[in-house]
Motif scaffolding. Structure first.
Motif, PDB file in Angstrom:
ATOM      1  N   MET A   1       0.857  -1.177   0.000  1.00 40.41           N
ATOM      2  CA  MET A   1       0.000   0.000   0.000  1.00 40.41           C
ATOM      3  C   MET A   1       0.899   1.234   0.000  1.00 40.41           C
ATOM      4  O   MET A   1       1.929   1.266   0.651  1.00 40.41           O
ATOM      5  N   HIS A   2       0.471   2.229  -0.731  1.00 39.18           N
ATOM      6  CA  HIS A   2       1.212   3.489  -0.844  1.00 39.18           C
ATOM      7  C   HIS A   2       0.200   4.590  -1.090  1.00 39.18           C
ATOM      8  O   HIS A   2      -0.791   4.375  -1.786  1.00 39.18           O
ATOM      9  N   ILE A   3       0.432   5.751  -0.525  1.00 40.49           N
ATOM     10  CA  ILE A   3      -0.405   6.922  -0.771  1.00 40.49           C
ATOM     11  C   ILE A   3       0.391   7.893  -1.633  1.00 40.49           C
ATOM     12  O   ILE A   3       1.516   8.270  -1.282  1.00 40.49           O
ATOM     13  N   TRP A   4      -0.193   8.287  -2.756  1.00 42.52           N
ATOM     14  CA  TRP A   4       0.380   9.294  -3.647  1.00 42.52           C
ATOM     15  C   TRP A   4      -0.467  10.549  -3.531  1.00 42.52           C
ATOM     16  O   TRP A   4      -1.695  10.469  -3.496  1.00 42.52           O
ATOM     17  N   VAL A   5       0.178  11.706  -3.477  1.00 45.70           N
ATOM     18  CA  VAL A   5      -0.546  12.964  -3.338  1.00 45.70           C
ATOM     19  C   VAL A   5      -0.147  13.911  -4.458  1.00 45.70           C
ATOM     20  O   VAL A   5       1.036  14.197  -4.641  1.00 45.70           O
ATOM     21  N   ASP A   6      -1.152  14.367  -5.198  1.00 47.99           N
ATOM     22  CA  ASP A   6      -0.970  15.435  -6.179  1.00 47.99           C
ATOM     23  C   ASP A   6      -0.870  16.704  -5.340  1.00 47.99           C
ATOM     24  O   ASP A   6      -1.865  17.339  -5.018  1.00 47.99           O
ATOM     25  N   ALA A   7       0.346  17.040  -4.943  1.00 49.69           N
ATOM     26  CA  ALA A   7       0.551  17.984  -3.837  1.00 49.69           C
ATOM     27  C   ALA A   7       0.587  19.450  -4.230  1.00 49.69           C
ATOM     28  O   ALA A   7       0.518  20.305  -3.348  1.00 49.69           O
ATOM     29  N   GLU A  69      -3.193   1.095  -4.859  1.00 51.59           N
ATOM     30  CA  GLU A  69      -2.629   2.227  -4.131  1.00 51.59           C
ATOM     31  C   GLU A  69      -3.636   3.374  -4.114  1.00 51.59           C
ATOM     32  O   GLU A  69      -4.617   3.378  -4.855  1.00 51.59           O
ATOM     33  N   ILE A  70      -3.377   4.352  -3.273  1.00 43.97           N
ATOM     34  CA  ILE A  70      -4.296   5.470  -3.065  1.00 43.97           C
ATOM     35  C   ILE A  70      -3.706   6.732  -3.666  1.00 43.97           C
ATOM     36  O   ILE A  70      -2.528   7.032  -3.463  1.00 43.97           O
ATOM     37  N   LEU A  71      -4.552   7.479  -4.367  1.00 44.51           N
ATOM     38  CA  LEU A  71      -4.172   8.788  -4.901  1.00 44.51           C
ATOM     39  C   LEU A  71      -5.086   9.834  -4.302  1.00 44.51           C
ATOM     40  O   LEU A  71      -6.304   9.666  -4.283  1.00 44.51           O
ATOM     41  N   ILE A  76      -9.543  15.832 -12.024  1.00 41.10           N
ATOM     42  CA  ILE A  76     -10.421  14.788 -12.558  1.00 41.10           C
ATOM     43  C   ILE A  76      -9.724  13.944 -13.643  1.00 41.10           C
ATOM     44  O   ILE A  76      -9.801  12.717 -13.594  1.00 41.10           O
ATOM     45  N   PRO A  77      -9.032  14.556 -14.622  1.00 39.12           N
ATOM     46  CA  PRO A  77      -8.345  13.708 -15.609  1.00 39.12           C
ATOM     47  C   PRO A  77      -7.285  12.794 -14.971  1.00 39.12           C
ATOM     48  O   PRO A  77      -7.150  11.635 -15.355  1.00 39.12           O
ATOM     49  N   LEU A  78      -6.555  13.300 -13.985  1.00 38.43           N
ATOM     50  CA  LEU A  78      -5.581  12.472 -13.283  1.00 38.43           C
ATOM     51  C   LEU A  78      -6.295  11.347 -12.542  1.00 38.43           C
ATOM     52  O   LEU A  78      -5.841  10.192 -12.561  1.00 38.43           O
ATOM     53  N   ALA A  79      -7.399  11.667 -11.898  1.00 28.99           N
ATOM     54  CA  ALA A  79      -8.182  10.638 -11.201  1.00 28.99           C
ATOM     55  C   ALA A  79      -8.601   9.544 -12.173  1.00 28.99           C
ATOM     56  O   ALA A  79      -8.498   8.348 -11.863  1.00 28.99           O
ATOM     57  N   LYS A  85      -5.782   2.457 -13.890  1.00 21.85           N
ATOM     58  CA  LYS A  85      -4.713   1.574 -13.423  1.00 21.85           C
ATOM     59  C   LYS A  85      -5.127   0.832 -12.146  1.00 21.85           C
ATOM     60  O   LYS A  85      -4.284   0.261 -11.456  1.00 21.85           O
ATOM     61  N   ASP A  86      -6.420   0.881 -11.823  1.00 22.55           N
ATOM     62  CA  ASP A  86      -6.990   0.196 -10.651  1.00 22.55           C
ATOM     63  C   ASP A  86      -6.487   0.730  -9.316  1.00 22.55           C
ATOM     64  O   ASP A  86      -6.417  -0.001  -8.322  1.00 22.55           O
ATOM     65  N   ALA A  87      -6.152   2.019  -9.295  1.00 19.90           N
ATOM     66  CA  ALA A  87      -5.835   2.680  -8.030  1.00 19.90           C
ATOM     67  C   ALA A  87      -7.149   3.150  -7.388  1.00 19.90           C
ATOM     68  O   ALA A  87      -8.191   3.168  -8.040  1.00 19.90           O
TER      69      ALA A  87
END
Length: 145
Positions: A1-7, A69-71, A76-79, A85-87
């Protein structure tokens, strides 16, 4: 598991919730931005600084994110790309995006973009409320379980 943030546009209060959750659950977290961000001292929390440019951070996230993994993003396009990719994707307001609803969100985003391009003032999003922060924290906890 990993959290990615569009920061780049993630509110500080949401970053703080993420930092606490990463430590509490021992989940690695990566803040992806085109500028330096203040981070707490932690082996779990890292920053990936990318060059400035249109969608550079988004492209880097899409290249690295793995299924499950979590984003965290309001983009919206990034989401949509992460969902493909099944995130799992959560907005900073606590809205969970999924494959069943993302098409409608993309359509509305494109419509609002067209309106703004034609000179219609559509306003920005409302200020992040305490209820939004609580919703985000609750949804994040559910995803991390």
């Amino acid at each position: 598991m990993h959290i990615w943030v569009d920061a780049d546009a993630c509110p500080k209060v949401i970053r703080d919730i993420l930092f606490r959750a990463a430590e509490r659950t021992q989940t690695p977290l990566t803040m992806v931005a085109n500028h330096s961000l203040p981070l707490p001292a932690s082996n779990l929390i890292k920053q990936l600084q990318v060059p400035k440019g249109f969608d550079v951070a988004d492209d880097e996230i899409v290249a690295r994110i793995q299924p499950g993994e979590i984003l965290i993003t309001a983009d919206i396009p990034l989401a949509a790309e992460a969902l493909a990719k099944d995130a799992r994707v959560l907005s900073p307001r606590g809205e969970r995006y999924d494959k069943g609803t993302i098409r409608a969100k993309l359509t509305m985003r494109d419509f609002m973009d067209t309106m703004r391009s034609s000179g219609v003032h559509t306003g920005g999003p409302p200020t992040l409320s305490p209820a939004d922060r609580q919703t985000f924290a609750n949804q994040l906890d559910q995803l991390l379980r």
